[in-house]
Design an enzyme around this catalytic site. Sequence first.
Site, PDB file in Angstrom:
ATOM      1  N   GLY A 249      14.890  24.561   8.081  1.00 16.72           N
ATOM      2  CA  GLY A 249      15.962  24.851   7.131  1.00 16.72           C
ATOM      3  C   GLY A 249      17.290  25.124   7.801  1.00 16.72           C
TER       4      GLY A 249
ATOM      5  N   ARG B 279       5.855  28.170  18.736  1.00 20.50           N
ATOM      6  CA  ARG B 279       6.895  29.191  18.571  1.00 20.50           C
ATOM      7  C   ARG B 279       6.654  30.412  19.458  1.00 20.50           C
ATOM      8  NH1 ARG B 279       7.724  28.782  11.979  1.00 20.50           N
ATOM      9  NH2 ARG B 279       9.217  27.047  12.029  1.00 20.50           N
TER      10      ARG B 279
ATOM     11  N   GLY C 119      10.380  19.209  10.348  1.00 17.30           N
ATOM     12  CA  GLY C 119       8.937  19.129  10.618  1.00 17.30           C
ATOM     13  C   GLY C 119       8.400  17.725  10.792  1.00 17.30           C
TER      14      GLY C 119
END
Length: 397
Positions: free
Chosen positions: A374, A41, A351
Amino acid sequence: MNVIRFTDLCAQGKAAGQRVFIRADLNVPQDDTGRITEDTRIRASVPCIQLALDAGAAVMVTSHLGRPTEGEFKPEDSLAPVAKRLGELLGRDVPLVANWVDGVDVKPGQVVLLENCRVNKGEKKNDEALARKLAALTDIYVNDAFGTAHRAEATTYGIAQFAKIAAAGPLLAAEIDAITKALAQPKRPLVAIVAGSKVSTKLTILESLSANVDQLIVGGGIANTFMLAAGLKIGKSLAEPDLVDKAKAVIDAMRARGADVPIPVDVVTAKTFAADAAATVKDASDVADDDLILDIGPKTSAILAAQLREAGTIVWNGPVGVFEFDAFAGGTKAIAQAIAESSAFSIAGGGDTLAAIAKYGIEKQVGYISTGGGAFLEVLEGKTLPAFEILSRRAAG
């Protein structure tokens, strides 16, 4: 979806000398000592930050990390390890600024990292007073955090309401483009793979996709529930018998418009859930009462792989078996390889899906790998994400 793109603002010279506030997703895993164990990230956030610096902006970056208590900063909540790693990636010092809500000292050509935004009181509830304070810090607000796009918080929504300009960063814009290509304007046939342990957690996704896709491939515990709906026995496999009627409704909705939910014709079973359990391939009609279904069988894998190779667009969320155990990884491996070989545009998220993509080394063959768990699921449910909605509204004036 029409949004203001930060890349366009920079190309037009509109970011030069401006105060740019970037909401990134730097929520990375750490070990007990605070060492970052996986920095994907952070690396993904660098292009947007570098773009702002190259444009001559005064750059502020923030993110959440973990689940801090608002108003109660603790050392483990600190973005200090992130600041260090970000500095290494950018090749420059990245100062970490605490207590920044009332003002930030940063000049054009400089970048600072603002301490964990979820420590600020009112962040999660999108407090208007906080949002207005944040908006006052900046000339251009940039959301580049797809992983939080499904949350309406002060740094993801409120600030975008009140900032002079609200734009999508390159990472967020790429997600918007990929999602639009896969779901709003797909090349047909559109095939969706939705797998996981429970139908209940993905029921709305299945129902939403059943109205749009040409084939809906189900896997894992979800497939077991659909096998029950098809009148097959599943032994002691994970399933949700109380949702069989819902599964039948999805099958019927698909069938009514000439679409399909392929039911496994063979499966891989074991007597216990363990990596060293003996794996047995059986026809789907031969599952014994004490069997656990832990993967789809080779015949089913071949059928699904052939369908995926003929697809125009593929949406993938979830491995179809217990791929962590090599004896029960065949189905997921076959799916992964078929997606890699297909000429279809593919988008994958979640994931476990990303772990499977990494395990089989097909990162470069997947059209787009979504960074948000999500948020990706909510898009599949047909929901409009708050971050998309407010950026679109601001673009419309």
